[in-house]
Design a protein around this motif. Sequence first.
Motif, mmCIF file in Angstrom:
data_model
loop_
_atom_site.group_PDB
_atom_site.id
_atom_site.type_symbol
_atom_site.label_atom_id
_atom_site.label_comp_id
_atom_site.label_asym_id
_atom_site.label_seq_id
_atom_site.Cartn_x
_atom_site.Cartn_y
_atom_site.Cartn_z
ATOM 1 N N VAL A 132 0.835 -1.199 0.000
ATOM 2 C CA VAL A 132 0.000 0.000 0.000
ATOM 3 C C VAL A 132 0.872 1.252 0.000
ATOM 4 N N MET A 133 1.866 1.286 0.891
ATOM 5 C CA MET A 133 2.758 2.446 0.959
ATOM 6 C C MET A 133 3.593 2.566 -0.317
ATOM 7 N N GLY A 134 3.923 1.427 -0.934
ATOM 8 C CA GLY A 134 4.672 1.462 -2.181
ATOM 9 C C GLY A 134 3.919 2.194 -3.272
ATOM 10 N N VAL A 135 2.601 1.948 -3.359
ATOM 11 C CA VAL A 135 1.783 2.633 -4.365
ATOM 12 C C VAL A 135 1.601 4.103 -4.002
ATOM 13 N N ILE A 136 1.295 4.379 -2.720
ATOM 14 C CA ILE A 136 1.054 5.757 -2.297
ATOM 15 C C ILE A 136 2.308 6.613 -2.484
ATOM 16 N N GLN A 137 3.482 6.061 -2.161
ATOM 17 C CA GLN A 137 4.712 6.833 -2.267
ATOM 18 C C GLN A 137 5.114 7.112 -3.715
ATOM 19 N N THR A 138 4.610 6.323 -4.658
ATOM 20 C CA THR A 138 4.934 6.602 -6.062
ATOM 21 C C THR A 138 4.273 7.892 -6.542
ATOM 22 N N ALA A 139 3.389 8.462 -5.721
ATOM 23 C CA ALA A 139 2.778 9.747 -6.075
ATOM 24 C C ALA A 139 3.845 10.811 -6.257
ATOM 25 N N PHE A 140 4.921 10.720 -5.482
ATOM 26 C CA PHE A 140 6.025 11.683 -5.618
ATOM 27 C C PHE A 140 6.651 11.575 -7.003
ATOM 28 N N ALA A 141 6.922 10.347 -7.426
ATOM 29 C CA ALA A 141 7.521 10.151 -8.747
ATOM 30 C C ALA A 141 6.550 10.540 -9.851
ATOM 31 N N ALA A 142 5.276 10.214 -9.675
ATOM 32 C CA ALA A 142 4.279 10.543 -10.696
ATOM 33 C C ALA A 142 4.155 12.048 -10.878
ATOM 34 N N SER A 143 4.322 12.789 -9.787
ATOM 35 C CA SER A 143 4.245 14.248 -9.908
ATOM 36 C C SER A 143 5.400 14.784 -10.737
ATOM 37 N N GLN A 144 6.555 14.097 -10.695
ATOM 38 C CA GLN A 144 7.698 14.494 -11.523
ATOM 39 C C GLN A 144 7.461 14.155 -12.988
ATOM 40 N N VAL A 145 6.975 12.933 -13.224
ATOM 41 C CA VAL A 145 6.832 12.433 -14.592
ATOM 42 C C VAL A 145 5.658 13.085 -15.314
ATOM 43 N N CYS A 151 11.581 5.305 -13.331
ATOM 44 C CA CYS A 151 12.225 4.225 -12.559
ATOM 45 C C CYS A 151 11.593 4.085 -11.187
ATOM 46 N N THR A 152 11.301 5.218 -10.562
ATOM 47 C CA THR A 152 10.717 5.189 -9.220
ATOM 48 C C THR A 152 9.289 4.655 -9.254
ATOM 49 N N ILE A 153 8.512 5.065 -10.263
ATOM 50 C CA ILE A 153 7.148 4.549 -10.398
ATOM 51 C C ILE A 153 7.173 3.034 -10.563
ATOM 52 N N PHE A 154 8.109 2.542 -11.356
ATOM 53 C CA PHE A 154 8.209 1.098 -11.598
ATOM 54 C C PHE A 154 8.678 0.364 -10.343
ATOM 55 N N CYS A 155 9.656 0.949 -9.637
ATOM 56 C CA CYS A 155 10.261 0.255 -8.497
ATOM 57 C C CYS A 155 9.439 0.374 -7.214
ATOM 58 N N GLY A 156 8.654 1.451 -7.069
ATOM 59 C CA GLY A 156 7.916 1.675 -5.829
ATOM 60 C C GLY A 156 7.065 0.482 -5.396
ATOM 61 N N PRO A 157 6.152 -0.001 -6.243
ATOM 62 C CA PRO A 157 5.350 -1.168 -5.857
ATOM 63 C C PRO A 157 6.195 -2.416 -5.601
ATOM 64 N N LEU A 158 7.289 -2.589 -6.353
ATOM 65 C CA LEU A 158 8.160 -3.749 -6.130
ATOM 66 C C LEU A 158 8.837 -3.669 -4.764
ATOM 67 N N ILE A 159 9.241 -2.459 -4.382
ATOM 68 C CA ILE A 159 9.839 -2.268 -3.062
ATOM 69 C C ILE A 159 8.818 -2.593 -1.975
ATOM 70 N N GLY A 160 7.576 -2.153 -2.181
ATOM 71 C CA GLY A 160 6.519 -2.454 -1.220
ATOM 72 C C GLY A 160 6.279 -3.943 -1.076
ATOM 73 N N LYS A 161 6.252 -4.668 -2.194
ATOM 74 C CA LYS A 161 6.080 -6.118 -2.148
ATOM 75 C C LYS A 161 7.239 -6.792 -1.416
ATOM 76 N N ALA A 162 8.459 -6.308 -1.688
ATOM 77 C CA ALA A 162 9.632 -6.874 -1.019
ATOM 78 C C ALA A 162 9.567 -6.631 0.487
ATOM 79 N N ALA A 163 9.081 -5.460 0.893
ATOM 80 C CA ALA A 163 8.968 -5.149 2.319
ATOM 81 C C ALA A 163 7.996 -6.100 3.012
ATOM 82 N N ASP A 164 6.889 -6.420 2.340
ATOM 83 C CA ASP A 164 5.924 -7.360 2.912
ATOM 84 C C ASP A 164 6.468 -8.783 2.929
ATOM 85 N N ALA A 165 7.226 -9.143 1.898
ATOM 86 C CA ALA A 165 7.687 -10.522 1.752
ATOM 87 C C ALA A 165 8.920 -10.835 2.596
ATOM 88 N N TYR A 166 9.872 -9.907 2.662
ATOM 89 C CA TYR A 166 11.166 -10.199 3.289
ATOM 90 C C TYR A 166 11.397 -9.462 4.601
#
Length: 415
Positions: free
Chosen positions: A141-154, A265-280
């Motif tokens: 959830v935080m991974g998606v929400i935090q990508t808002a910062f990158a989306a505002s740039q792009v 890059c941040t938009i793409f990686c944000g959700p992946l980072i969130g998944k990794a945080a939940d998994a590992y």
Amino acid sequence: MNQASLPGKFTSYQKLVVGMLAFLQFAVILDFMLMSPLGAIIMPALNIGPKQFGLVVSAYAFSAGISGLLTAGFADRFDRKKILLFFYAGFVLGTLWCGLAQTFETLLLARIVTGVFGGVIGSVVLAIATDLFPPQMRGRVMGVIQTAFAASQVLGIPAGLYLSNNWDWHMPFLAMAGLGLVGGLVVAWRMQPVADHLAIPQEHSPWMHLFHTLTESRYLLAFATTALLTTGGFMLMPFASAFVVNNLGIGLHSLPTVYLITGVCTIFCGPLIGKAADAYGKFRVFTLGTVISIIMVLIYTHLGPISLPLLVLVNALMFVGIFSRMIPFQALMSSVPAVTQRGSFNAISASIQQLSGGIASVVAGHIVTLGVTGKLEHFEVVGYVVVGTSMVAFALLWLLQRRLPAPAAKPALAT
């Protein structure tokens, strides 16, 4: 009707909620970030200098910080959806006022009003995300929400510059107000009430509620960590474009490319980072992000003349490291406050971010100087300060996460 979901799977309503929260975060961040690239247009249009423009920019941050503190005592006493819509309505009206401002004084007042309302929205978004999602899902959830910062740039900043270049500097704010209104109506229509915390007995006095939130030892550790993590970004970002152009020899026309690729890059990686945080494990991912951030900040602040592709690579890796800290950090922070103190805790945290960010920018401004050749000097010292704050923040979070209770499962949201 409640429907049990498979472990780790989002229901359709959960996906909708995450999308709405991410949009609200995007709107608030974009409104704040729009001011910097529009400075070159606003200053001559209003006949003001850098000092006055700096006051307009900082007015938002300081009014947002003060507003968060003043509203923290009341943040847990109402349905979070109603609080969100109240402050979001004020934020949209403040943004509209910015778009209609014709003088320095009216723009300054408009930014203060926008900060008063906008500064609270991020904390309410985090409180809602914590209320509606179990700890095992918060990384994503935080991974998606935090990508808002990158989306505002792009998406946001290029669109804002396009509108201002083709019309004038008012248009980006007017467009943002219109888009924000549509998003607010969707939230009012589709989001269900978020009021389960009201069933739990609360303190009678909102001021005592605020006092107890401010004096809880575990919370103080979290607030200190938040302040240190915020310091890094606010020390580097204000001087990034000048450093890239004057010290690294990259042309102004290439700056959008740097921000665009970094944002993608941040938009793409944000959700992946969130998944990794939940998994590992959230702290493990935070540790990795801290290591990457420290290495890349040291490399970045010591760069000399460089090619554009290599700069893009360094910048992208640095931001991936930063987001690999911030996403698991936000997920960990969601487990810190008690249910009846989530609103006040997040409001105070948001205030600390704004105030510490403003202070960090001032401190960085006293470290960095402009040399006779036009290059920034002592920028590497800022890098050392950021590394130092990162290491202290890591130590504080290590202590904090050892005090956190083990996460408990939570029923899925209604579809």
